[in-house]
Design an enzyme around this catalytic site. Sequence first.
Site, mmCIF file in Angstrom:
data_model
loop_
_atom_site.group_PDB
_atom_site.id
_atom_site.type_symbol
_atom_site.label_atom_id
_atom_site.label_comp_id
_atom_site.label_asym_id
_atom_site.label_seq_id
_atom_site.Cartn_x
_atom_site.Cartn_y
_atom_site.Cartn_z
ATOM 1 C CG ASP A 124 45.308 9.776 -37.527
ATOM 2 O OD1 ASP A 124 44.780 10.122 -38.592
ATOM 3 O OD2 ASP A 124 45.481 8.584 -37.212
ATOM 4 C CG HIS A 153 37.290 7.514 -40.678
ATOM 5 N ND1 HIS A 153 37.662 8.772 -40.288
ATOM 6 C CD2 HIS A 153 38.421 6.854 -40.994
ATOM 7 C CE1 HIS A 153 38.977 8.875 -40.342
ATOM 8 N NE2 HIS A 153 39.463 7.731 -40.775
ATOM 9 C CG ASP A 185 32.972 2.493 -32.614
ATOM 10 O OD1 ASP A 185 32.915 2.552 -31.374
ATOM 11 O OD2 ASP A 185 34.033 2.480 -33.252
#
Length: 585
Positions: free
Chosen positions: A119, A227, A411
């Site tokens: 962001d 998240h 991830d």
Amino acid sequence: MAANVGKKLINSKERCVDESLEGTAASHPGLRLLSGHRVMVREDVASVRAAAKVTLLSGGGSGHEPAHAGYIGAGMLTGAIAGSVFTSPPPADILAAIRAVGQGNPAGTLLIVKNYTGDRLNFGMSLERARSEGLHVDMLVVGEDCALTSHDKTAGRRGLAGTVFIHKIAGALAEQGRSLQDIVKVASQAARQMGTIGISLSPCSVPGSGPSFQLQQDEFELGLGIHGEAGCRRQKMTSADEIVSAMLDHMTNPDNSTHLKIPKGSKVALMVNNLGGTSCLELGIVGRAAIKYLESRGVAVERVYTGSFMTSLEMAGVSLTVLHLDDTITACLDADTSAPAWPRCLPGHSRTSDIYIPAPQHIQAEEGGTTSGQTVQTDQAQLLEKVVQRVCDRLIDSEEQLNSLDRASGDGDCGSTMARGAKAILASVSHLPFSCPHALLLHLAAIVEKDMGGSSGALYSLFLTAAARPLQSDTHPTAWCAALHAGIQAITRYGGAEPGDRTMLDPLSAAYSTLSTALSSERTSLQALEEAVKAAEKSAQATASMPARAGRASYVSADQLTQPDPGATAVTISIRATHDALKGN
């Protein structure tokens, strides 16, 4: 559907965000979508601009509904930008939103951004582009997470549900006609006077994927992110009162570097936020426990807001936000708003099926921007093409290697992300302006921004955009070295990391330092580059023993980080491929 994939009421994972936005606009007559963008704005945005009041934008990844589109309305946000699920929105959409609310408005626009790397990068890049167009824009980054216990540098306090309080405060001030400077001052002070802590009882799952993490039936996790990022600890399930006490004890513990001081006599607002899968019955119990806890310590709980404010898909859990009040903040919270998700009963408008308004002119800029700049001879252009192809081929070949490294610290998709960007570049290689290095880097920046996605796409796009500037008037080796330095500075400015933080900056900085010194000596350009490659590879290898102080890896236990950083490794693969192509290997 695979057994480990979470069930969702969607038509397709590819269109779920767009269809959700369309449903929101169709359900709320005061909201409209910009054609061609995941941007929601007020229906009366033209009147807002004409009134010369400060306009407010926020946004982030989808999956946190009703944030952020639910807070659009008079007295709150002017617009919101939605990314894919749990993914920062792309700069093109953010810039479209800034233009939509800011063109012709001398009062300016404030971007309210949660403290996540993607962001900060994407909103920061869009802010800089908007300023270059003459628009008056400022940015406020909110990070009120009280979960972190370490005093070491990390990626920073995460922005959580307390961000909605900042939407309301800034929105009320904007409605009063206050200046952009005044709004930033008051909202920033409020952001420093609040804290949030969350707990999870079960994970969530991104559409098309399985659970983001696992929790035993008799466990809850304290301090996780929105998240599904790891929290500070797991504990055995107990009563709601005891869990709430554990949350607020942690929030106010002076031994934690991110704690919030709530002394006796304080006046506060309390937000009890549903993370998505918690029943209203449970929310009431949690709210009761939190109020009792605070009042038993002599704290006046003057405002309580209970409901779903910033969720994490279907995660079962809650977060508690405590905000210190003064007369100004209280008045802002009490001010009227037409935002549909803020808990006030206000009359609405008649529903309409006409949910779209035309996007402002000039949003659809040519990919890559300007093509002006110093040109090179045909043989040099052919060499540049060879370099680009070689780098892309190497990154594609290294996909599994990079994914494997990333599984320990992220991830597990670093290699896939790099390969996706490389394939997109190769698909466009016949149209790239290799004869103009400045334009070439801008085109590459546009491609990776669009096709890589996430923080990696933002970082590489930011790097290439900044690196293009020194090549506008010079293409000698020293200019390429200056381009490398400009790219590093841009990543440092907006990414929040520094050399030594175990990121891609480590090999980039090592390469620049070595290349700059070598070019100042009697070495040839190729010899200088070879030394820079070796320095970068040594630096990337050294990240295996570095503590992570930025990015997702900073939330991973240090004893799990025993391999080189995948982002740093990707940089060395690219630099080595550049050297080999120039040498003719």
